[in-house]
Design a protein around this motif. Structure first.
Motif, short mmCIF file in Angstrom:
data_model
loop_
_atom_site.label_atom_id
_atom_site.label_comp_id
_atom_site.label_asym_id
_atom_site.label_seq_id
_atom_site.Cartn_x
_atom_site.Cartn_y
_atom_site.Cartn_z
N GLY A 1 0.79 -1.22 0.00
CA GLY A 1 0.00 0.00 0.00
C GLY A 1 0.82 1.27 0.00
O GLY A 1 0.28 2.37 -0.15
N THR A 2 2.14 1.16 0.16
CA THR A 2 3.00 2.35 0.21
C THR A 2 3.81 2.54 -1.07
O THR A 2 4.66 3.42 -1.12
CB THR A 2 3.97 2.27 1.40
OG1 THR A 2 4.85 1.15 1.22
CG2 THR A 2 3.24 2.15 2.72
N VAL A 3 3.55 1.72 -2.08
CA VAL A 3 4.32 1.81 -3.33
C VAL A 3 3.83 3.02 -4.13
O VAL A 3 2.67 3.10 -4.50
CB VAL A 3 4.17 0.52 -4.17
CG1 VAL A 3 4.93 0.64 -5.48
CG2 VAL A 3 4.63 -0.68 -3.38
N PRO A 4 4.74 3.97 -4.40
CA PRO A 4 4.35 5.14 -5.20
C PRO A 4 4.00 4.75 -6.63
O PRO A 4 4.54 3.76 -7.15
CB PRO A 4 5.60 6.03 -5.18
CG PRO A 4 6.45 5.50 -4.08
CD PRO A 4 6.10 4.05 -3.92
N PRO A 5 3.11 5.49 -7.26
CA PRO A 5 2.77 5.20 -8.66
C PRO A 5 4.05 5.16 -9.52
O PRO A 5 4.96 5.95 -9.35
CB PRO A 5 1.88 6.38 -9.07
CG PRO A 5 1.34 6.92 -7.79
CD PRO A 5 2.40 6.65 -6.74
#
Length: 184
Positions: free
Chosen positions: A117-121
């Motif tokens: 859930g913390t992976v940047p686009p």
């Protein structure tokens, strides 16, 4: 009120950070998060495997600045740490310990969901590569470290809370325990 340090511990993914923050807010306590200070996860896999072979001495885990953060906090301090009071020589004593008891499979699933859930686009490929490395190391490093943690930290707990209960029930149980301990 004298400074009191309550450690909230559990395996990665057990919910200790979420619970620490919620209880800290509820009780007006300063929260000190181990993850902001630890250096262990920056070591190479070979170094960590060697550390595990030597018995995983907690006093070798560098946490620069954590003792100062605890010392500067007034009143009640919630210490979000996987190590309980295992670093007392570095950070000072822990007055009470709460263990968030979570089955390993649930803790792993929660941790992976949190990290995903913390992976940047646009950075999914990098995350996928990191995830492959994490999972490859899980059996040799993460799992043994968690097993040692359960054997060392859990027995010293003043309160053990079932992490499979709803988060608000866990938070309530922890807040009630701490409030009962430190009523003015």
């Amino acid at each position: 009120m004298n400074r009191r340090v309550v450690a909230i511990s559990g395996p990665p993914g057990s919910g200790k950070t979420r619970i620490s923050r919620a209880v800290g807010k509820q009780l007006g306590a300063q929260v000190v998060e181990y993850d902001r200070y630890e250096q262990q996860t920056r070591r190479s896999a070979a170094d960590i495997e060697d550390w595990l072979r030597r018995g995983a001495p907690y006093d070798e885990i560098a946490v620069p600045g954590m003792a100062a953060a605890i010392a500067q906090a007034p009143g009640l301090v919630i210490l979000d740490t996987p190590l309980g009071g295992g670093q007392a020589a570095q950070i000072g004593p822990v007055d009470a310990l709460v263990w968030i008891d979570c089955p390993a499979d649930i803790a792993l699933a929660r941790k992976l969901a949190q990290l995903a859930g913390t992976v940047p686009p646009g950075q999914a490929a990098g995350f996928t590569q990191w995830l492959g490395g994490y999972l490859a190391a899980y059996e040799k490093i993460v799992r043994p470290a968690c097993e040692i943690q359960v054997l060392r930290v859990r027995p010293g707990a003043n309160l053990i809370v079932d992490a499979t209960r709803p988060a608000d029930a866990v938070q309530s149980a922890v807040a009630a325990f701490i409030s009962k301990l430190y009523r003015d």
